[in-house]
Design a protein around this motif. Structure first.
Motif, short mmCIF file in Angstrom:
data_model
loop_
_atom_site.label_atom_id
_atom_site.label_comp_id
_atom_site.label_asym_id
_atom_site.label_seq_id
_atom_site.Cartn_x
_atom_site.Cartn_y
_atom_site.Cartn_z
N ILE A 123 -1.34 18.54 -5.77
CA ILE A 123 -1.99 17.46 -6.52
C ILE A 123 -2.50 16.34 -5.62
O ILE A 123 -3.23 15.47 -6.08
CB ILE A 123 -1.06 16.88 -7.61
N CYS A 124 -2.12 16.38 -4.33
CA CYS A 124 -2.54 15.32 -3.41
C CYS A 124 -3.43 15.86 -2.29
O CYS A 124 -3.69 15.15 -1.31
CB CYS A 124 -1.33 14.64 -2.79
N SER A 125 -3.91 17.09 -2.41
CA SER A 125 -4.65 17.71 -1.31
C SER A 125 -5.91 16.93 -0.95
O SER A 125 -6.33 16.90 0.21
CB SER A 125 -5.00 19.15 -1.65
N LYS A 126 -6.53 16.27 -1.92
CA LYS A 126 -7.74 15.50 -1.64
C LYS A 126 -7.48 14.28 -0.76
O LYS A 126 -8.40 13.69 -0.21
CB LYS A 126 -8.39 15.06 -2.95
N SER A 127 -6.20 13.89 -0.66
CA SER A 127 -5.87 12.71 0.14
C SER A 127 -5.89 13.02 1.63
O SER A 127 -5.83 12.13 2.46
CB SER A 127 -4.50 12.17 -0.26
N GLU A 169 0.82 -1.21 0.00
CA GLU A 169 0.00 0.00 0.00
C GLU A 169 0.86 1.26 0.00
O GLU A 169 0.54 2.23 -0.69
CB GLU A 169 -0.94 -0.01 1.20
N VAL A 170 1.92 1.25 0.77
CA VAL A 170 2.83 2.41 0.79
C VAL A 170 3.47 2.59 -0.58
O VAL A 170 3.50 3.70 -1.14
CB VAL A 170 3.91 2.24 1.87
N ARG A 171 3.97 1.50 -1.14
CA ARG A 171 4.65 1.58 -2.44
C ARG A 171 3.71 2.07 -3.54
O ARG A 171 4.05 2.98 -4.30
CB ARG A 171 5.21 0.21 -2.80
N SER A 172 2.52 1.50 -3.63
CA SER A 172 1.61 1.87 -4.71
C SER A 172 1.13 3.31 -4.57
O SER A 172 1.01 4.04 -5.56
CB SER A 172 0.41 0.91 -4.76
N SER A 173 0.87 3.75 -3.34
CA SER A 173 0.43 5.13 -3.11
C SER A 173 1.53 6.12 -3.49
O SER A 173 1.26 7.14 -4.13
CB SER A 173 0.02 5.31 -1.65
N CYS A 174 2.76 5.81 -3.10
CA CYS A 174 3.88 6.70 -3.42
C CYS A 174 4.19 6.70 -4.91
O CYS A 174 4.50 7.75 -5.49
CB CYS A 174 5.11 6.31 -2.61
N GLU A 175 4.11 5.55 -5.54
CA GLU A 175 4.31 5.47 -6.99
C GLU A 175 3.26 6.31 -7.73
O GLU A 175 3.58 7.04 -8.67
CB GLU A 175 4.22 4.01 -7.47
N HIS A 176 2.02 6.20 -7.30
CA HIS A 176 0.93 6.95 -7.93
C HIS A 176 1.16 8.46 -7.79
O HIS A 176 0.99 9.22 -8.75
CB HIS A 176 -0.40 6.55 -7.30
N ALA A 177 1.54 8.89 -6.59
CA ALA A 177 1.80 10.31 -6.37
C ALA A 177 2.97 10.80 -7.23
O ALA A 177 2.91 11.90 -7.81
CB ALA A 177 2.10 10.56 -4.90
N LEU A 178 3.99 10.00 -7.34
CA LEU A 178 5.16 10.37 -8.15
C LEU A 178 4.79 10.46 -9.62
O LEU A 178 5.20 11.39 -10.33
CB LEU A 178 6.28 9.36 -7.92
N ASP A 179 4.00 9.52 -10.08
CA ASP A 179 3.55 9.55 -11.49
C ASP A 179 2.72 10.81 -11.77
O ASP A 179 2.91 11.47 -12.80
CB ASP A 179 2.72 8.30 -11.80
#
Length: 624
Positions: free
Chosen positions: A595-599, A411-421
């Motif tokens: 870009i991540c404020s909704k999180s 979960e950490v990896r996928s969330s961080c990858e998504h934010a980076l993309d």
């Protein structure tokens, strides 16, 4: 040493280490061999370690099994030691879209310059999921509310005190503060209210609530370091330099936040003052050691707080509690008035609800250093990011070491990858694949360093105090800390020199290094830890996995919330910057925040101190 014998690592010269993505350098995962302990088991273990001969033998077994002997103690390292992470001015690095701060400006003048750098949108838009009604009020929100007469610092201070009282009741038991003084807070608030009524506020910080980690001197409170005894052997007589700077801007200092005892852990569980609970889930840890500072910001009690970061102690709790955690370059801010627990790895940092607020507090505390602080000439001029110009920053390169980045939960990896993309797609920035060798070696070398420095600092006091006043987890840590000898410390500093070389090479091709902030999200706070503390080195290693360069090498770093796991616990992404590049780091963090404020979801425990003029904690947003 018989079965303690190990085959020590022989390090090849740094010039022969391949840092390219095609490197054959092996990534070594932290293979921690230490069971979790709490309650009776941790007491028995502490008693065993405190036996003079048996205890010393057991400690050496622990060091052998956890590869300290192999990678640090008896390793062969040809480089010379580097004892402090000092940096020359980065003259060859041109930061984009920055404001050069006037030399010799006062804290209030620097705050005004920081406000000038805020984007107009930033001044009117707070972080949060607006659809859910959740809003993190910013420094600018408080300032505008005071100036308009919508509310007063005195009214906010009264709501704050009511909220702290509620948060301490048995159904929550948040343990945010070690000490606070209602009369002192109200007196500060009255003075600020009078200034606002006269139309003469000192700065936008006038009347804004700021909490201080109990490792930093702030009058009229004792500085305990999370202990029951430190304030008796080290008497505080004046504010720390950074606290003086905040006070000179009109900030209301609201007390000393709870912390992991002497900063010796990452959970925030303190058997003397209570475990700091995570506002997103009160049955989870808050992280440490700046536990209370992160939690009070997360819960809305203060928009900002001060912490101290020696091994991720600002960034870990910031990430677990879903707020911004910012650590400047080593030497950028004053250490005068901060407990000298670890001289070469620790320094003050900022916890804030938004990047904009982190910038304002950074502006306040990052001015000219006091004359008694060593080597002020090494510190280059301060710059602030022009946040309105984020879209115009071009050609940003983010270094990513894939094997290290991926050493986290799914979960950490996928969330961080998504934010980076999303970050790269939105701004046109690019990732650069790199190899960053000897990550585990650096972690252990940092551990030897911070442990040795802490043991040296505490030795004169530990020889005199009653150990019944010391937490059981700290008693265990102390026996390990005091075991390190001169060769181990010297080898650790040689590894520091190697890592400085590796990171300098990375920064020749990239602006920042990007990682998850922690390898795991906040884990459960178990009942057996509350009276004894806890030893959980496996989770601890996962929490510090991406922290070490910021402290061991004195690099600036910042964490931003980019999502939540399935249980609703925050996930952070971290940028590690080149020396003195705070402006660029904050600029990139602001772009990520946008870009991540909704999180940013509403915590389980949250107090909306600007929502209503009157009411109880429950009425204006307490435990919901």
């Amino acid at each position: 040493m018989g079965f303690l014998d190990v085959k020590p690592k022989i390090y090849k010269p740094v010039a022969e280490v391949n840092l390219s993505p095609q490197s054959d350098e092996t990534y070594s995962h932290a293979d921690v061999k230490a069971p979790r302990m709490a309650g009776l088991f941790i007491k028995i273990f502490a008693w065993v370690l405190e036996l003079r001969i048996v205890g010393a033998f057991v400690v050496e077994i622990l060091k052998r099994n956890n590869r300290v002997h192999k990678l640090v103690s008896f390793a062969e390292v040809s480089e010379s030691p580097l004892f402090t992470p000092s940096h020359a001015s980065e003259e060859d690095y041109e930061e984009q879209q920055v404001h050069n701060v006037k030399h010799g400006s006062s804290p209030a003048e620097r705050v005004q310059e920081a406000v000038y750098c805020l984007s107009k949108d930033a001044e009117i838009t707070a972080i949060g999921d607006q659809d859910s009604g959740f809003r993190r009020w910013t420094i600018m929100d408080y300032s505008r509310a005071y100036i308009s007469g919508e509310t007063t610092p005195l009214s906010v201070a009264k709501r704050f005190l009511a909220a702290v009282k509620e948060s301490s009741e048995p159904h929550l038991n948040m343990s945010f503060f070690i000490s606070y003084d209602a009369e002192d807070i109200l007196e500060q608030a009255k003075e600020s209210t009078i200034r606002h009524e006269r139309g003469t506020p000192i700065s936008v910080l006038d009347g804004v609530l700021v909490a201080v980690k109990d490792e930093i001197d702030c009058m009229p409170y004792p500085t305990t370091g999370g202990t029951k005894w430190f304030h008796k052997v080290k008497i505080s007589t004046e504010d720390a330099y950074i606290v003086k700077q905040l006070r000179s801007c009109g900030a209301i200092l609201v007390g000393k936040t709870n912390m992991h005892e002497i900063g010796a852990g990452t959970s925030g569980i303190n058997p003397h003052y209570g475990a700091v609970r995570n506002p997103y889930n009160i049955d989870k840890i808050s992280g440490g050691s700046s536990s209370g500072s992160a939690a009070v910001v997360s819960a809305g009690l203060c928009p900002v707080a001060l912490g101290v970061d020696g091994g991720g102690s600002v960034r870990i709790p910031a990430s677990l509690c879903g707020v911004v955690g910012f650590k400047p370059t080593f030497g950028r801010v004053s250490h005068t008035g901060i407990l000298p627990l670890n001289w070469t790895v620790g320094m003050a940092g900022v916890l804030a609800g938004t990047v904009e607020d982190a910038l304002i507090i950074y502006a306040t505390i990052s001015g000219d250093l006091p004359l008694r602080q060593p080597s002020p000439s090494l510190v280059p001029a301060t710059k602030f990011p022009l946040l309105a110009s984020t879209n115009s920053i071009a050609n940003i390169k983010l270094a990513k070491y894939g094997k290290w980045f991926n050493d986290s939960t799914d979960e950490v990896r996928s969330s961080c990858e998504h934010a980076l993309d999303m970050l790269c797609k939105h701004y046109g920035w690019t990732t650069v694949e790199v190899t960053l060798p000897e990550i585990e070696e650096m972690r252990l070398a940092h551990y030897v360093t911070i442990a040795s420095e802490c043991a040296s600092s505490l030795a004169p006091h530990f020889a005199k105090i009653d150990f019944s006043n010391v937490g059981w987890d700290v008693r265990v840590a102390h026996q390990v800390y005091r075991s390190f000898h001169s060769k181990e410390y010297l080898n650790a500093q040689k590894i520091r020199n190697r890592q400085m070389h590796f990171h300098k090479e990375i920064f020749k091709i990239a602006d920042v290094i990007v990682t998850p902030t922690t390898g795991v999200t906040a884990y459960p706070l178990q009942r057996d830890t509350l009276n004894t503390g806890e030893l959980d080195y496996i989770n601890g290693a996962a929490l510090v996995r991406f922290m070490i360069a910021g402290n061991f090498l004195g690099l600036p770093a910042v964490t931003i919330m980019v999502g939540c796991d399935k249980g609703g616990m925050p996930i952070g992404l971290q940028f590690i910057g080149r020396p003195w590049s705070e402006a660029t780091l904050l600029h990139l963090a602001y772009g990520l925040q946008a870009i991540c404020s909704k999180s940013s979801k509403r915590p389980m425990v949250f107090y909306d101190l600007l929502k209503k003029e009157e009411g109880t904690a429950d009425q204006w947003g307490g435990n919901k």
